[in-house]
Scaffold this active site. Structure first.
Site, mmCIF file in Angstrom:
data_model
loop_
_atom_site.group_PDB
_atom_site.id
_atom_site.type_symbol
_atom_site.label_atom_id
_atom_site.label_comp_id
_atom_site.label_asym_id
_atom_site.label_seq_id
_atom_site.Cartn_x
_atom_site.Cartn_y
_atom_site.Cartn_z
ATOM 1 N N GLY A 95 0.829 -1.203 0.000
ATOM 2 C CA GLY A 95 0.000 0.000 0.000
ATOM 3 C C GLY A 95 0.863 1.252 0.000
ATOM 4 O O GLY A 95 2.096 1.179 0.116
ATOM 5 N N ASP A 96 0.211 2.388 -0.160
ATOM 6 C CA ASP A 96 0.872 3.707 -0.145
ATOM 7 C C ASP A 96 1.867 3.890 -1.282
ATOM 8 O O ASP A 96 2.829 4.652 -1.152
ATOM 9 C CB ASP A 96 1.612 3.945 1.199
ATOM 10 C CG ASP A 96 0.726 3.657 2.383
ATOM 11 O OD1 ASP A 96 -0.440 4.071 2.350
ATOM 12 O OD2 ASP A 96 1.188 3.010 3.336
ATOM 13 N N GLU A 97 1.660 3.232 -2.411
ATOM 14 C CA GLU A 97 2.616 3.321 -3.517
ATOM 15 C C GLU A 97 2.439 4.590 -4.344
ATOM 16 O O GLU A 97 3.261 4.889 -5.204
ATOM 17 C CB GLU A 97 2.477 2.110 -4.467
ATOM 18 C CG GLU A 97 2.743 0.752 -3.829
ATOM 19 C CD GLU A 97 1.487 0.145 -3.233
ATOM 20 O OE1 GLU A 97 0.442 0.838 -3.191
ATOM 21 O OE2 GLU A 97 1.542 -1.012 -2.799
ATOM 22 N N LYS A 141 -0.871 5.228 -5.653
ATOM 23 C CA LYS A 141 -1.924 4.845 -6.617
ATOM 24 C C LYS A 141 -2.847 6.005 -6.928
ATOM 25 O O LYS A 141 -3.287 6.173 -8.050
ATOM 26 C CB LYS A 141 -2.785 3.689 -6.057
ATOM 27 C CG LYS A 141 -2.070 2.395 -5.926
ATOM 28 C CD LYS A 141 -2.955 1.363 -5.265
ATOM 29 C CE LYS A 141 -3.365 1.717 -3.858
ATOM 30 N NZ LYS A 141 -2.279 1.746 -2.882
ATOM 31 N N GLY A 159 -5.792 5.667 2.119
ATOM 32 C CA GLY A 159 -5.557 7.105 2.124
ATOM 33 C C GLY A 159 -4.872 7.484 0.835
ATOM 34 O O GLY A 159 -3.757 7.049 0.569
ATOM 35 N N HIS A 160 -5.558 8.215 0.004
ATOM 36 C CA HIS A 160 -4.966 8.657 -1.255
ATOM 37 C C HIS A 160 -4.702 10.148 -1.160
ATOM 38 O O HIS A 160 -5.596 10.903 -0.804
ATOM 39 C CB HIS A 160 -5.944 8.440 -2.424
ATOM 40 C CG HIS A 160 -6.142 7.008 -2.766
ATOM 41 N ND1 HIS A 160 -6.973 6.602 -3.764
ATOM 42 C CD2 HIS A 160 -5.604 5.903 -2.242
ATOM 43 C CE1 HIS A 160 -6.943 5.282 -3.844
ATOM 44 N NE2 HIS A 160 -6.119 4.842 -2.919
ATOM 45 N N GLN A 195 -4.962 -0.067 -0.871
ATOM 46 C CA GLN A 195 -3.913 -0.933 -0.306
ATOM 47 C C GLN A 195 -3.021 -1.519 -1.419
ATOM 48 O O GLN A 195 -2.985 -1.002 -2.514
ATOM 49 C CB GLN A 195 -4.504 -2.047 0.567
ATOM 50 C CG GLN A 195 -5.157 -1.553 1.854
ATOM 51 C CD GLN A 195 -6.612 -1.201 1.697
ATOM 52 O OE1 GLN A 195 -7.342 -1.868 0.984
ATOM 53 N NE2 GLN A 195 -7.051 -0.153 2.344
ATOM 54 N N THR A 233 -3.786 7.915 6.655
ATOM 55 C CA THR A 233 -4.957 7.619 7.474
ATOM 56 C C THR A 233 -4.638 7.712 8.963
ATOM 57 O O THR A 233 -5.417 8.248 9.738
ATOM 58 C CB THR A 233 -5.489 6.210 7.121
ATOM 59 O OG1 THR A 233 -5.752 6.186 5.732
ATOM 60 C CG2 THR A 233 -6.761 5.879 7.884
HETATM 61 P P1 IMP Z 1 -6.941 -2.834 8.221
HETATM 62 O O1 IMP Z 1 -7.106 -2.743 6.748
HETATM 63 O O2 IMP Z 1 -7.275 -1.553 8.944
HETATM 64 O O3 IMP Z 1 -7.640 -4.019 8.802
HETATM 65 O O4 IMP Z 1 -5.378 -3.066 8.521
HETATM 66 C C1 IMP Z 1 -4.710 -4.261 8.172
HETATM 67 C C2 IMP Z 1 -3.299 -3.973 7.704
HETATM 68 O O5 IMP Z 1 -3.342 -3.289 6.468
HETATM 69 C C3 IMP Z 1 -2.476 -3.079 8.646
HETATM 70 O O6 IMP Z 1 -1.135 -3.475 8.603
HETATM 71 C C4 IMP Z 1 -2.636 -1.700 8.030
HETATM 72 O O7 IMP Z 1 -1.560 -0.843 8.379
HETATM 73 C C5 IMP Z 1 -2.617 -2.061 6.557
HETATM 74 N N1 IMP Z 1 -3.307 -1.083 5.717
HETATM 75 C C6 IMP Z 1 -4.619 -0.932 5.540
HETATM 76 N N2 IMP Z 1 -4.886 0.055 4.673
HETATM 77 C C7 IMP Z 1 -3.700 0.513 4.252
HETATM 78 C C8 IMP Z 1 -3.312 1.504 3.282
HETATM 79 O O8 IMP Z 1 -4.124 2.170 2.628
HETATM 80 N N3 IMP Z 1 -1.974 1.672 3.142
HETATM 81 C C9 IMP Z 1 -1.053 0.939 3.813
HETATM 82 N N4 IMP Z 1 -1.368 0.003 4.687
HETATM 83 C C10 IMP Z 1 -2.684 -0.215 4.909
#
Ligand code: IMP
Length: 420
Positions: free
Chosen positions: A12-14, A16, A40-41, A216, A292
């Site tokens: 995630g966070d690339e 996108k 979070g974009h 993600q 986020t």
């Molecule tokens: P959840 O999606 O809140 O259940 O979190 C599960 C895992 O995914 C955790 O390690 C979060 O930090 C990660 N995660 C969820 N959404 C993002 C994102 O948009 N970017 C990066 N990591 C994410």
């Protein structure tokens, strides 16, 4: 290509959002197909920073039609807050998308607080909402916007969730209070709710250009990610058909977005991770703090084992490489090519998280470059070392690079190949 998926190839966070926003200039429709406000974009244009969590990245462009598809889990309060800042937009929300309610975030906290090995979730209730969906006790948008049905189901849900929260010594929630607050949101959301599968299929028939936007990254996929340190949906291109209600063969390709290095938030193994001054420098320069949650992101070298895994399980037609400018000034850059697992050289991600934890990176060195590249307008203007770094990356993954970016602004995104 007419219908492209934008896929995060790492954790995630690339970037996108930025790539979707860039490609969206040529799109008719942008459709988000999974996740919720855990994403979070950040999109920057005209020097303004726009942080989106739930809304598709096309929402800032009044010409683009935006779709929030059935694979999403939507927190009505977060949605109303986000939409209230916008004026001119086109949007449809799937009547089959699931609703995230206050007890979902409470349960998210409760589960995390009770675990020794925490996942490090965003506490947005995403896991519990998808759990309810899979257990067939979740609430769909079509129920939520029907006041009587919403009330009935809410009473049952709160009753059951309070019993569960009590096991974790968490306070009870009041169904009536939730109802009074959320029925107001339901009224605001109702005008957008429709059958988005019908809508998307019509848009396809009308020959419209559609971007499917993943949240993600593939390493957080429930099936193909680093389980259990994953989110509760699938950000792969492969999940688009089921999460939107279109046929698989209607997708023309996927653009995989990768940082020029690796980051991760939350817990779990990360073989490419680096620490100390260099990690600090990259984190600061790349502003590597969660959109986020604000958490500092963990930093690693570019890991091509991960990227080949993503290519295999998701499908990638082209790559978009972001944050290349952040690497300027680093004398020697490392690229992870394989892992060493207890003396055995491997080229895959072990399914067992304990084995993945034991993986040591096998790396190659690439000479870095000193020049500031943030003003570069074409591939040709890049220093030779940066060109070599990009072509090594592309060779190691076996996918051509179509786009790279050298800064957060829309005009710092450079197209090498027209793909849309
Ligand atoms: P959840 O999606 O809140 O259940 O979190 C599960 C895992 O995914 C955790 O390690 C979060 O930090 C990660 N995660 C969820 N959404 C993002 C994102 O948009 N970017 C990066 N990591 C994410």
């Amino acid at each position: 290509m007419k219908r492209i998926v934008v896929v995060g190839t790492q954790w995630g966070d690339e970037g996108k959002g930025k790539i979707t926003d860039f490609l969206a200039q040529h799109a008719d429709v942008v459709c988000r197909y999974q996740g919720g406000n855990n994403a979070g974009h950040t999109v920057i244009f005209d020097d303004k920073k726009h942080s989106l969590h739930l809304l598709p990245s096309g929402i800032l462009n009044p010409k683009i039609f935006n779709v929030m598809a059935n694979g999403m889990v939507i927190n009505p309060k977060a949605f109303v807050e986000e939409i209230s800042k916008l004026k001119d937009f086109k949007l449809a929300i799937s009547n089959r998308a699931h609703v995230v309610l206050p007890f979902h975030s409470e349960l998210d906290r409760a589960y995390e607080s009770s675990k020794t090995n925490k996942i490090g979730t965003t506490h947005k209730g995403i896991g519990p909402a998808y759990t309810d969906k899979a257990a067939r006790i979740g609430m769909r948008m079509s129920t939520f916007i029907h006041e009587e049905r919403f009330y009935q189901q809410l009473i049952d849900m709160v009753d059951q969730k309070n019993k569960e929260l009590a096991l974790y010594h968490f306070s009870k929630l009041d169904a009536k209070q939730i109802f009074d607050e959320f029925k107001v949101y339901a009224k605001q959301i109702a005008p957008y709710v429709t059958d988005t599968s019908v809508l998307l299929n019509q848009q396809i028939q009308d020959n419209q250009k559609i971007l499917f936007e993943g949240a993600q990254g593939v390493l957080l996929c429930l099936d193909h990610g680093t389980y259990p340190y994953v989110t509760s949906s699938s950000p792969t291109a492969a999940s688009v058909p089921v999460n939107t209600g279109i046929a698989p063969w209607l997708i023309d390709g996927a653009i995989g977005v990768t940082k020029a290095y690796t980051t991760r938030v939350g817990e779990g193994p990360m073989p490419s991770e680096i620490f100390g001054d260099l990690a600090h420098e990259i984190r600061t320069k790349g502003k590597e703090f969660g959109t986020t949650t604000g958490r500092p992101r963990r930093i690693g070298w570019l890991d091509t084992v991960i990227l080949r895994h993503t290519k295999r399980v998701s499908g990638l037609t082209y790559l978009a490489v972001t944050l290349l400018d952040v690497l300027s000034g680093i004398k020697t850059l490392k690229i992870v090519t394989q892992y060493d697992l207890k003396g055995e050289i491997i080229d895959y991600i072990p399914s067992d998280i304990e084995d993945f934890e034991l993986c040591k990176p096998v790396t190659i060195d690439m000479p870095g470059w000193d020049q500031d590249i943030t003003q570069v307008k074409s591939y040709d203007e890049l220093p030779i070392e940066a060109k070599n770094y990009l072509s090594k990356l592309s060779d190691l993954i076996g996918v051509d690079i179509a786009i790279f970016s050298v800064g957060p602004d829309r005009n710092q995104t450079i197209s090498i190949k027209d793909i849309f």
